[in-house]
Scaffold this motif. Structure first.
Motif, PDB file in Angstrom:
ATOM      1  N   SER A  72      26.546   2.830 -22.632  1.00  0.00           N
ATOM      2  CA  SER A  72      27.115   2.847 -21.281  1.00  0.00           C
ATOM      3  C   SER A  72      28.105   3.984 -21.105  1.00  0.00           C
ATOM      4  CB  SER A  72      27.790   1.509 -20.968  1.00  0.00           C
ATOM      5  OG  SER A  72      26.830   0.493 -20.861  1.00  0.00           O
ATOM      6  N   CYS A  73      28.900   4.238 -22.128  1.00  0.00           N
ATOM      7  CA  CYS A  73      29.858   5.346 -22.068  1.00  0.00           C
ATOM      8  C   CYS A  73      29.116   6.672 -21.959  1.00  0.00           C
ATOM      9  CB  CYS A  73      30.761   5.316 -23.295  1.00  0.00           C
ATOM     10  SG  CYS A  73      32.110   6.516 -23.250  1.00  0.00           S
ATOM     11  N   MET A  74      28.078   6.840 -22.774  1.00  0.00           N
ATOM     12  CA  MET A  74      27.297   8.072 -22.716  1.00  0.00           C
ATOM     13  C   MET A  74      26.722   8.285 -21.316  1.00  0.00           C
ATOM     14  SD  MET A  74      25.256   8.072 -26.332  1.00  0.00           S
ATOM     15  CE  MET A  74      26.021   8.735 -27.804  1.00  0.00           C
ATOM     16  N   LEU A  75      26.109   7.242 -20.745  1.00  0.00           N
ATOM     17  CA  LEU A  75      25.532   7.367 -19.409  1.00  0.00           C
ATOM     18  C   LEU A  75      26.591   7.694 -18.356  1.00  0.00           C
ATOM     19  CD1 LEU A  75      22.836   4.562 -19.074  1.00  0.00           C
ATOM     20  CD2 LEU A  75      22.494   7.030 -18.865  1.00  0.00           C
ATOM     21  N   THR A  76      27.751   7.072 -18.472  1.00  0.00           N
ATOM     22  CA  THR A  76      28.830   7.319 -17.511  1.00  0.00           C
ATOM     23  C   THR A  76      29.297   8.767 -17.565  1.00  0.00           C
ATOM     24  OG1 THR A  76      29.550   5.017 -17.648  1.00  0.00           O
ATOM     25  CG2 THR A  76      31.155   6.612 -16.808  1.00  0.00           C
ATOM     26  N   ILE A  77      29.532   9.276 -18.753  1.00  0.00           N
ATOM     27  CA  ILE A  77      30.003  10.659 -18.892  1.00  0.00           C
ATOM     28  C   ILE A  77      28.907  11.647 -18.491  1.00  0.00           C
ATOM     29  CG2 ILE A  77      30.958  12.383 -20.486  1.00  0.00           C
ATOM     30  CD1 ILE A  77      32.867  10.035 -19.657  1.00  0.00           C
ATOM     31  N   MET A  78      27.652  11.306 -18.782  1.00  0.00           N
ATOM     32  CA  MET A  78      26.539  12.140 -18.315  1.00  0.00           C
ATOM     33  C   MET A  78      26.499  12.156 -16.788  1.00  0.00           C
ATOM     34  SD  MET A  78      23.658  10.878 -21.070  1.00  0.00           S
ATOM     35  CE  MET A  78      22.265  11.402 -20.062  1.00  0.00           C
ATOM     36  N   GLY A  79      26.738  11.007 -16.160  1.00  0.00           N
ATOM     37  CA  GLY A  79      26.770  10.927 -14.705  1.00  0.00           C
ATOM     38  C   GLY A  79      27.869  11.779 -14.110  1.00  0.00           C
ATOM     39  N   ILE A  80      29.045  11.765 -14.740  1.00  0.00           N
ATOM     40  CA  ILE A  80      30.157  12.605 -14.280  1.00  0.00           C
ATOM     41  C   ILE A  80      29.786  14.078 -14.411  1.00  0.00           C
ATOM     42  CG2 ILE A  80      32.528  13.340 -14.795  1.00  0.00           C
ATOM     43  CD1 ILE A  80      33.054  10.363 -15.625  1.00  0.00           C
ATOM     44  N   ALA A  81      29.201  14.443 -15.554  1.00  0.00           N
ATOM     45  CA  ALA A  81      28.813  15.844 -15.774  1.00  0.00           C
ATOM     46  C   ALA A  81      27.743  16.277 -14.779  1.00  0.00           C
ATOM     47  CB  ALA A  81      28.310  16.032 -17.205  1.00  0.00           C
ATOM     48  N   ALA A  82      26.761  15.413 -14.531  1.00  0.00           N
ATOM     49  CA  ALA A  82      25.700  15.750 -13.571  1.00  0.00           C
ATOM     50  C   ALA A  82      26.293  15.925 -12.171  1.00  0.00           C
ATOM     51  CB  ALA A  82      24.626  14.664 -13.573  1.00  0.00           C
ATOM     52  N   ARG A  83      27.179  15.022 -11.769  1.00  0.00           N
ATOM     53  CA  ARG A  83      27.822  15.139 -10.450  1.00  0.00           C
ATOM     54  C   ARG A  83      28.608  16.438 -10.349  1.00  0.00           C
ATOM     55  NH1 ARG A  83      31.871  10.522  -8.892  1.00  0.00           N
ATOM     56  NH2 ARG A  83      29.948   9.350  -8.602  1.00  0.00           N
ATOM     57  N   THR A  84      29.357  16.772 -11.396  1.00  0.00           N
ATOM     58  CA  THR A  84      30.154  17.996 -11.412  1.00  0.00           C
ATOM     59  C   THR A  84      29.276  19.227 -11.237  1.00  0.00           C
ATOM     60  OG1 THR A  84      31.833  16.970 -12.823  1.00  0.00           O
ATOM     61  CG2 THR A  84      31.740  19.383 -12.824  1.00  0.00           C
ATOM     62  N   HIS A  85      28.089  19.190 -11.852  1.00  0.00           N
ATOM     63  CA  HIS A  85      27.180  20.344 -11.798  1.00  0.00           C
ATOM     64  C   HIS A  85      26.097  20.187 -10.725  1.00  0.00           C
ATOM     65  CE1 HIS A  85      28.898  22.376 -15.289  1.00  0.00           C
ATOM     66  NE2 HIS A  85      29.100  21.157 -15.766  1.00  0.00           N
ATOM     67  N   GLN A  86      26.286  19.206  -9.867  1.00  0.00           N
ATOM     68  CA  GLN A  86      25.466  18.993  -8.670  1.00  0.00           C
ATOM     69  C   GLN A  86      23.978  18.767  -8.950  1.00  0.00           C
ATOM     70  OE1 GLN A  86      26.644  22.333  -6.211  1.00  0.00           O
ATOM     71  NE2 GLN A  86      28.499  21.269  -5.579  1.00  0.00           N
ATOM     72  N   PHE A  87      23.708  17.842  -9.877  1.00  0.00           N
ATOM     73  CA  PHE A  87      22.349  17.338 -10.052  1.00  0.00           C
ATOM     74  C   PHE A  87      22.448  15.853 -10.358  1.00  0.00           C
ATOM     75  CE2 PHE A  87      23.519  18.788 -14.314  1.00  0.00           C
ATOM     76  CZ  PHE A  87      22.951  17.864 -15.180  1.00  0.00           C
ATOM     77  N   LEU A 144      23.924  17.573 -20.434  1.00  0.00           N
ATOM     78  CA  LEU A 144      23.755  16.140 -20.659  1.00  0.00           C
ATOM     79  C   LEU A 144      23.890  15.773 -22.130  1.00  0.00           C
ATOM     80  CD1 LEU A 144      20.842  15.449 -18.157  1.00  0.00           C
ATOM     81  CD2 LEU A 144      23.279  14.901 -17.875  1.00  0.00           C
ATOM     82  N   ASP A 145      23.324  16.589 -23.005  1.00  0.00           N
ATOM     83  CA  ASP A 145      23.420  16.327 -24.438  1.00  0.00           C
ATOM     84  C   ASP A 145      24.879  16.365 -24.899  1.00  0.00           C
ATOM     85  OD1 ASP A 145      21.788  16.134 -27.071  1.00  0.00           O
ATOM     86  OD2 ASP A 145      23.253  17.731 -27.453  1.00  0.00           O
ATOM     87  N   LEU A 146      25.602  17.389 -24.466  1.00  0.00           N
ATOM     88  CA  LEU A 146      27.021  17.497 -24.844  1.00  0.00           C
ATOM     89  C   LEU A 146      27.832  16.339 -24.275  1.00  0.00           C
ATOM     90  CD1 LEU A 146      29.295  19.131 -26.211  1.00  0.00           C
ATOM     91  CD2 LEU A 146      29.565  20.357 -24.038  1.00  0.00           C
ATOM     92  N   ALA A 147      27.567  15.987 -23.022  1.00  0.00           N
ATOM     93  CA  ALA A 147      28.298  14.881 -22.396  1.00  0.00           C
ATOM     94  C   ALA A 147      28.083  13.590 -23.178  1.00  0.00           C
ATOM     95  CB  ALA A 147      27.854  14.717 -20.941  1.00  0.00           C
ATOM     96  N   ALA A 148      26.841  13.303 -23.533  1.00  0.00           N
ATOM     97  CA  ALA A 148      26.540  12.073 -24.273  1.00  0.00           C
ATOM     98  C   ALA A 148      27.261  12.047 -25.617  1.00  0.00           C
ATOM     99  CB  ALA A 148      25.029  11.940 -24.482  1.00  0.00           C
TER     100      ALA A 148
END
Length: 139
Positions: free
Chosen positions: A52-67, A109-113
């Protein structure tokens, strides 16, 4: 301030309450450790927290980079060891939603996870195996 309040209910079961929201989680010892296996075990929750933490941080990173990663799912497998009894490995496999993810986005995404707070808080001896399955991969 208290974040979680937990009570031992007896028979190897606990009830944890998230103080702010009132949401509750029951844990039960697993079948292979004298329990009934009727609910998440504490080590299941640890594994789920990582995912869940990995998905959350990936979601933040995706939002930041607009995808978007909406629709991403994951499977988790925990591997137990003995002497002492512990989780020796958590395997996390992400299934990315349809859509094209370029190499930059995949790296983000890999780094965020791998650098989410839970991943960085777990002991370095706990092996974290993380894989991504993208719909356009030929594997």
């Amino acid at each position: 301030m208290t974040t979680v309040s937990t009570v031992y209910s007896g028979d190897l079961r606990t009830l944890a309450t998230h103080v702010r929201s009132g949401q509750q989680i029951i844990t039960d010892a697993p079948l292979d450790n004298n329990g009934k296996g009727e609910a998440f075990s504490p080590s299941d929750l640890m594994s789920a927290s990582l995912g869940s933490c990995m998905l959350t941080i990936m979601g933040i990173a995706a939002r930041t980079h607009q995808f978007s990663i909406e629709g991403t799912t994951l499977d988790i497998a925990k591997v137990m060891a003995s002497n002492p009894r512990r989780v020796s490995e958590i395997r996390v496999r992400f299934y990315m939603p349809p859509g094209h993810f370029n190499e930059k986005q995949r790296s983000i995404l890999d780094l965020a996870a791998r650098t989410c707070p839970v991943a960085l808080s777990l002991h370095p001896d706990l092996k974290q195996t993380v894989t991504f399955q993208y719909p356009d991969d030929e594997r």
